[in-house]
Enzyme design. Structure first.
Site, PDB file in Angstrom:
ATOM      1  CB  SER A  80      80.711 -37.448   5.823  1.00  0.00           C
ATOM      2  OG  SER A  80      81.125 -36.504   5.624  1.00  0.00           O
ATOM      3  CG  ASP A 210      85.030 -37.742   5.628  1.00  0.00           C
ATOM      4  OD1 ASP A 210      84.169 -38.730   6.195  1.00  0.00           O
ATOM      5  OD2 ASP A 210      83.835 -36.758   5.029  1.00  0.00           O
TER       6      ASP A 210
END
Length: 341
Positions: A80, A210
């Site tokens: 991320s 993610d």
């Protein structure tokens, strides 16, 4: 035992060596034996805007080693926000250059509320920073963690075939995907961002979200590459694992209670999920790889004024996070000197 000093005939003094004679056997020892350098791994957690804390830690590490991070670390993993930072490190950027990009783009992304708007702004960031760069262009080993939405498994973009655990016959750096697209995928915290679909070099379309949903702290994945794929001994590694810090949740204002209560509760649930994942991965790392020399930097802040979340967009507050990161470095400075110098 006889100790002799000799020189090859017709060769300069730089070729001098010691000859140790013992039990009628000669053992040649060079007079300049270079110690084996440890394999250095940098792992960067996810955490949205809290990556400013990470940049504070990294600014001090870069100052300590006196060179770009890509010149010191052999492998950089990121999830991320950690994926954004890791990718820029792998492409040779300094921490100051990365920080400039964060100040320019991150607050503008995080202040948006709709997923499609966040994702569009993230795509703009990726295009401006990474352009057409691919995983062939990295200057050091890299791993970008994402999650396959359909089959619920990790997909990790890597730059070197040496990091592969299998299927090496069809390996392509980063599956042929642009770095910017991989980074977008790693940051696509659904439902706050839209999923990211990438097309690999084999023509496969893969829907990704993610990387924090499978490994918000990617240290275990990095160690697995170093030990299982590269075949390195545990004692040959030096691992630096950097988090984003742990903070109190922001209090809801009257305005937020009226209009954004459900949204804020969802943000807090996401944060809690990612933090549980982070702590679980670190506990496993301690159990499974307790003999791998590792320093973990991610402090907990309990003061009410430190309240923040991954969608923080107040640059003043983000600068405070960066300062806290610099201060956290100091607690591990002695060990970092041992690992990195």
């Amino acid at each position: 035992m006889l100790l002799l000093w000799t020189t090859h005939e017709g060769v300069g003094p730089e070729s001098e060596f010691l000859v140790l004679v013992a039990n009628s056997e000669e053992i040649a020892l060079t007079n300049t034996v270079e110690a084996k350098k440890p394999y250095r791994v940098l792992s960067l957690d996810g955490g949205g805007a809290k990556g400013f804390y990470t940049l504070g830690v990294l600014a001090e590490i870069e100052g300590l080693i006196g060179c770009r991070l890509c010149e010191k670390f052999d492998l950089v993993f990121g999830t991320s926000t950690g994926a954004i930072i890791a990718s820029m490190i792998a492409l040779g950027m300094t921490v100051d250059e990365i920080h400039d990009n964060y100040k320019t783009y991150v607050p503008n992304i995080m202040r948006l509320k709709k997923a499609e708007h966040k994702s569009a702004k993230l795509a703009e960031l990726a295009e401006k920073i990474f352009g057409e760069a691919k995983f062939d262009d990295v200057k050091t080993g890299v791993g970008i963690v994402t999650t396959k939405w359909v089959i619920e498994r990790p997909m990790i973009f890597k730059g070197s075939i040496e990091q592969g655990h299998g299927r090496k016959g069809t390996f392509r750096p980063g599956f042929g995907v642009k770095i910017g697209d991989a980074v977008q995928a790693s940051c696509s915290a659904f439902p706050f961002f839209s999923p990211k679909t990438v097309t690999t070099s084999t023509g496969d379309e893969v829907k990704l979200v993610d990387g924090g949903y499978c490994a918000n702290n990617p240290t275990l994945y990095a160690i697995a590459d170093a030990t299982c794929a590269l075949g390195l001994a545990h004692h040959d590694l030096r691992v630096v694992s950097v988090g984003v810090g742990v903070y109190p949740s922001p209090k809801q204002s009257m305005f937020s209670k009226m209009y954004w209560a459900q949204y804020l509760q969802s943000v807090q649930l996401l944060q809690k999920t990612l933090e549980i994942n982070t702590q679980s991965m670190d506990q496993l790392r301690v159990i499974l790889f307790k003999d791998v020399p590792t320093v973990r930097i991610s402090d907990t802040f309990e003061q009410p004024e430190m309240a923040t979340d991954l969608f923080e967009h107040d640059l003043r507050k983000l600068n405070i996070l960066r300062q806290r990161g610099r201060e956290s470095f100091a607690k591990s400075e002695a060990l970092l000197k041992e690992y990195l110098l």
